[in-house]
Design a protein around this motif. Structure first.
Motif, mmCIF file in Angstrom:
data_model
loop_
_atom_site.group_PDB
_atom_site.id
_atom_site.type_symbol
_atom_site.label_atom_id
_atom_site.label_comp_id
_atom_site.label_asym_id
_atom_site.label_seq_id
_atom_site.Cartn_x
_atom_site.Cartn_y
_atom_site.Cartn_z
ATOM 1 N N GLY A 1 0.711 -1.089 -0.078
ATOM 2 C CA GLY A 1 0.140 -0.161 0.054
ATOM 3 C C GLY A 1 0.846 1.194 0.050
ATOM 4 O O GLY A 1 2.188 1.201 -0.136
ATOM 5 N N ARG A 2 0.017 2.527 0.213
ATOM 6 C CA ARG A 2 0.887 3.602 0.140
ATOM 7 C C ARG A 2 1.562 3.865 1.420
ATOM 8 O O ARG A 2 1.109 3.211 2.491
ATOM 9 N N PRO A 3 2.717 4.597 1.579
ATOM 10 C CA PRO A 3 3.556 4.682 2.732
ATOM 11 C C PRO A 3 2.521 5.173 3.911
ATOM 12 O O PRO A 3 2.746 4.557 4.948
ATOM 13 N N LYS A 4 1.927 6.039 3.513
ATOM 14 C CA LYS A 4 0.846 6.672 4.696
ATOM 15 C C LYS A 4 -0.007 5.457 5.400
ATOM 16 O O LYS A 4 -0.105 5.172 6.650
ATOM 17 N N ASP A 5 -0.559 4.587 4.565
ATOM 18 C CA ASP A 5 -1.228 3.465 4.719
ATOM 19 C C ASP A 5 -0.463 2.473 5.725
ATOM 20 O O ASP A 5 -0.823 2.012 6.747
ATOM 21 N N ILE A 6 0.504 2.120 5.223
ATOM 22 C CA ILE A 6 1.373 1.248 5.976
ATOM 23 C C ILE A 6 1.755 1.563 7.261
ATOM 24 O O ILE A 6 2.124 0.678 8.015
ATOM 25 N N GLY B 1 0.292 3.027 9.254
ATOM 26 C CA GLY B 1 -0.670 2.723 10.426
ATOM 27 C C GLY B 1 -1.309 1.320 10.372
ATOM 28 O O GLY B 1 -2.013 1.208 11.122
ATOM 29 N N ASN B 2 -0.538 0.616 9.477
ATOM 30 C CA ASN B 2 -1.117 -0.942 9.450
ATOM 31 C C ASN B 2 -0.501 -1.567 10.674
ATOM 32 O O ASN B 2 0.584 -1.677 10.841
ATOM 33 N N PRO B 3 -1.518 -1.976 11.639
ATOM 34 C CA PRO B 3 -1.092 -2.701 12.835
ATOM 35 C C PRO B 3 -0.089 -3.855 12.918
ATOM 36 O O PRO B 3 0.816 -4.123 13.201
ATOM 37 N N ALA B 4 -0.542 -4.913 11.717
ATOM 38 C CA ALA B 4 0.278 -5.854 11.392
ATOM 39 C C ALA B 4 1.760 -5.565 11.142
ATOM 40 O O ALA B 4 2.613 -6.064 11.635
ATOM 41 N N ILE C 1 3.257 -2.635 12.128
ATOM 42 C CA ILE C 1 3.815 -1.986 13.061
ATOM 43 C C ILE C 1 4.175 -3.304 14.275
ATOM 44 O O ILE C 1 5.250 -3.190 14.725
ATOM 45 N N ASP C 2 3.535 -4.062 14.187
ATOM 46 C CA ASP C 2 3.676 -5.059 15.221
ATOM 47 C C ASP C 2 4.873 -5.890 14.688
ATOM 48 O O ASP C 2 5.881 -6.338 15.443
ATOM 49 N N ALA C 3 5.240 -6.361 13.229
ATOM 50 C CA ALA C 3 6.133 -7.206 12.923
ATOM 51 C C ALA C 3 7.407 -6.288 12.690
ATOM 52 O O ALA C 3 8.424 -6.997 12.671
ATOM 53 N N TYR C 4 7.208 -5.000 12.196
ATOM 54 C CA TYR C 4 8.629 -4.557 12.025
ATOM 55 C C TYR C 4 8.715 -3.106 12.200
ATOM 56 O O TYR C 4 9.624 -2.495 13.037
ATOM 57 N N LEU C 5 7.844 -2.228 11.976
ATOM 58 C CA LEU C 5 7.979 -0.713 12.222
ATOM 59 C C LEU C 5 8.257 -0.525 13.697
ATOM 60 O O LEU C 5 8.784 0.325 14.034
ATOM 61 N N GLY C 6 7.312 -1.131 14.691
ATOM 62 C CA GLY C 6 7.631 -1.014 16.049
ATOM 63 C C GLY C 6 9.010 -0.913 16.318
ATOM 64 O O GLY C 6 9.392 -0.008 16.878
ATOM 65 N N THR C 7 9.756 -2.035 15.984
ATOM 66 C CA THR C 7 10.934 -2.189 16.336
ATOM 67 C C THR C 7 11.952 -1.194 15.463
ATOM 68 O O THR C 7 12.686 -0.537 16.302
ATOM 69 N N ALA C 8 11.541 -0.880 14.338
ATOM 70 C CA ALA C 8 12.409 0.126 13.547
ATOM 71 C C ALA C 8 12.490 1.555 14.039
ATOM 72 O O ALA C 8 13.350 2.329 14.065
ATOM 73 N N ALA C 9 11.199 1.817 14.486
ATOM 74 C CA ALA C 9 11.031 3.280 15.067
ATOM 75 C C ALA C 9 11.538 3.312 16.543
ATOM 76 O O ALA C 9 12.506 3.890 16.740
#
Ligand code: ADP
Ligand code: MG
Length: 596
Positions: free
Chosen positions: A576-581, A583-586, A588-596
């Protein structure tokens, strides 16, 4: 070659010409110089083969034998003039090298070295046991060479002939290495993978190096036969092959000068030791072999690049070195033709149900996505998610276990990396794959391999200059784009890892790709360098290029990309578009949560 090195080479050449003319110069040394020249020819071939292409041959004495026996048989049995047998000798050694290479060069590393030993030993016993070669007695009565009344039976005249051949061989070798096919051979050292990804047929490049070394050895053999006026198998055995290798390694197998130095050292040392050692030890035998063995071990231990680099360092300390210009020479060369880019928004690539298994591990699991012309798409996910493997599937570096990849509507799954490169997919590697020791500019020029066509003969005869000018104008232009023109003349491994990534991008751009795959291009870059890279990629997008990029720097990715594909454990997690990704909980859970 810098200006001071060029002057040194000319001084050396003048000395080689003038020294034998001195009245006090011992005649015996003239013959010794001829032998140094003959060995230099073989060692020169080994520079190309071992030093440049990274292939080891323990069989060069056999190719010397091919040249020597060709002329011995043709002149004594069929009465042919030596000048007629010269092209035949070169052809025979070249063709046999090609045949042997075609069979043997599929082997790598130790297996190749062992195979060359086997060939050499076979030849030695064939020559020693077949009537055709007059067995161990050998062939005598080979005529001396004459030309326009000059008699080359005279040792000084013969020395001029050897020197002429050697200088010619050096010039041809330099021309060849400094060309499109030469860069292909040099690229072998950076790994076959990267070279194939830019369209180099690495097998052909290996054969080229092997044949070239074989021809130089054949030339040495032709000369040898007419110097000795007789041939028998003994100088073409495996012992002599090892000596040739020793010369190249002792002098320095990465430089033409090293080959000459090594040939001189080993030839002179052998001559001295052969008289001295039996006298010292009061016994007969080939004791010099022991000294050579010890010498080889010492050199490999303490100076694996040979003695030449030490000599050069000494020379450079004595002579101030002029800095190479970092600005490109003004080039009138017309740009290389560009390929037709697809219309903006048209489908460029569609991967469907792509899967890759490494044994029990599913690295890529039914992944599918589409790329459209003029889009920058990010492929993100945690380490080990299968991003780099996906790149390798798209570029033919790895075969897919299953699935389909349509590129410009053509199925490319199952195609070779080389074929896919011709279609217009260029890439960079997460683990940088440049040719160390080769200049940044030459590394970049390798990217244009498929956009030119000069072969080895054109290159050796300098008939490729117009094409080379066009390639280098392009390489300079792409280096400018990535902001590294000031590093053009540095060796690739002198750059920081981040800069090396930029060099890989410049190399990829030289291919004039439709689709650019960048594997973690911003890793190791400083903040300003990252900003410059983002600007460059944005500009490429505006020009209509399609880009798929793997990157962990989320600011970089979110600001630059039009769309994202998220992978996790080989599977596709979201698109999807960066904005939507974001906010995507899955995700955030798998990747962005840790990256941020
Ligand atoms: P990423 O680039 O997303 O970090 P990779 O594609 O490099 O991940 O790797 C995905 C998985 O496949 C990892 O578990 C990795 O260890 C494995 N893998 C990658 N290449 C190979 C290979 N040539 N042989 C076996 N396993 C591999
Ligand atoms: Mg990776």
């Amino acid at each position: 070659m810098s200006a001071s090195h060029r002057i040194a080479a000319l001084v050396l050449l003048a000395a080689a010409i003038l020294a034998p003319l001195l009245p006090a110069f011992p005649p015996f040394w003239i013959t010794l110089l001829s032998y140094i020249g003959l060995s230099s020819l073989v060692a020169l071939g080994l520079v190309v083969l071992v030093g440049v292409a990274g292939l080891t041959s323990f069989g060069q004495a056999m190719f010397v034998g091919f040249g020597a026996y060709t002329t011995a048989i043709l002149t004594t049995r069929y009465g042919l003039s030596p000048w007629l047998t010269l092209p035949v000798a070169l052809l025979v050694s070249g063709l046999l090298a090609w045949g042997i290479g075609a069979i043997t060069l599929r082997l790598k590393g130790h297996y190749l070295a062992i195979a060359t030993i086997a060939w050499n030993v076979s030849f030695y016993y064939l020559a020693g046991n077949l009537d055709f070669f007059q067995r161990n007695d050998g062939i005598s009565g080979i005529p001396a060479i004459t030309l326009f009344g000059i008699d080359f039976a005279d040792s000084l005249n013969f020395y001029w002939l050897v020197l002429f051949c050697l200088v010619l061989a050096i010039v041809l070798t330099r021309n060849l290495l400094d060309s499109r096919p030469g860069r292909a051979v040099r690229a072998l050292r950076g790994g076959a993978l990267a070279a194939e990804s830019f369209g180099v047929n690495t097998y052909k490049a290996r054969v080229l190096a092997f044949v070239y070394a074989g021809i130089l050895a054949g030339l040495s053999g032709w000369l040898y036969a007419h110097l000795q006026r007789a041939v028998n198998p003994s100088p073409f055995g495996i012992n002599m092959s090892i000596d040739y290798l020793l010369m190249a390694v002792a002098g320095g197998v990465h430089n033409i000068g090293g080959a000459l130095l090594g040939a001189a050292i080993v030839t002179i040392l052998r001559d001295q030791l052969q008289t001295m050692l039996p006298w010292l030890l009061n016994a007969q035998g080939n004791f010099e072999t022991i000294v050579f063995g010890a010498l080889l071990i010492l050199i490999l231990q303490f100076s694996p690049r040979g003695l030449w680099p030490h000599l050069m360092r000494l020379f450079d300390r004595l002579m101030p070195k002029a800095a190479e210009p970092a600005v490109p020479p003004a080039s009138e060369a017309p740009p290389l033709p560009l390929r037709q880019q697809p219309d903006r928004g048209a489908e460029v690539l569609r991967a469907t149900e792509l899967r890759k298994q490494f044994g029990g591990l599913v690295a890529v699991d039914n992944v599918g996505f589409q790329l459209n012309a003029g889009e920058v798409v990010g492929l993100i996910g945690p380490n080990g998610a299968g991003k780099s493997t996906t790149f390798n599937l798209l570029t033919g570096v790895l075969p897919a276990t299953r699935g389909s990849v349509l590129f410009l509507k053509d199925e490319i799954c199952g195609r070779t990396a080389r074929h896919i490169a011709t279609l217009g997919i260029a890439r960079t590697f997460q683990h940088v794959k440049l040719v160390h020791g080769m200049s940044v500019l030459d590394n970049v020029a390798l990217g244009a391999h498929l956009r030119a066509s000069a072969g080895p003969v054109q290159a050796a005869l300098l008939l490729d200059k117009a094409e080379e000018a066009r390639i280098f104008a392009l390489a300079w232009q792409q280096l400018h784009r990535v902001g590294l023109a000031h590093c053009a003349h540095l060796a690739a491994d002198e750059l920081s890892l981040g800069q090396q990534r930029l060099v890989e991008i410049a190399r990829a751009l030289c291919l004039d790709p439709v689709l650019l795959l960048l594997d973690e291009p911003a890793a190791g870059l400083r903040h300003l360098e990252k900003a410059a890279l983002a600007k460059l990629l944005d500009k490429l997008r505006q020009e209509g290029m399609t880009i798929l990029l793997v990157e962990h720097d989320m600011d970089f990715v979110m600001n630059l990309t039009d769309r994202l594909v998220v992978m996790n454990f080989g599977a596709e997690l979201a698109q999807g578009r960066p904005k939507d990704i974001q906010g995507n909980p899955a995700v955030i859970d798998a990747y962005l949560g840790t990256a941020a």
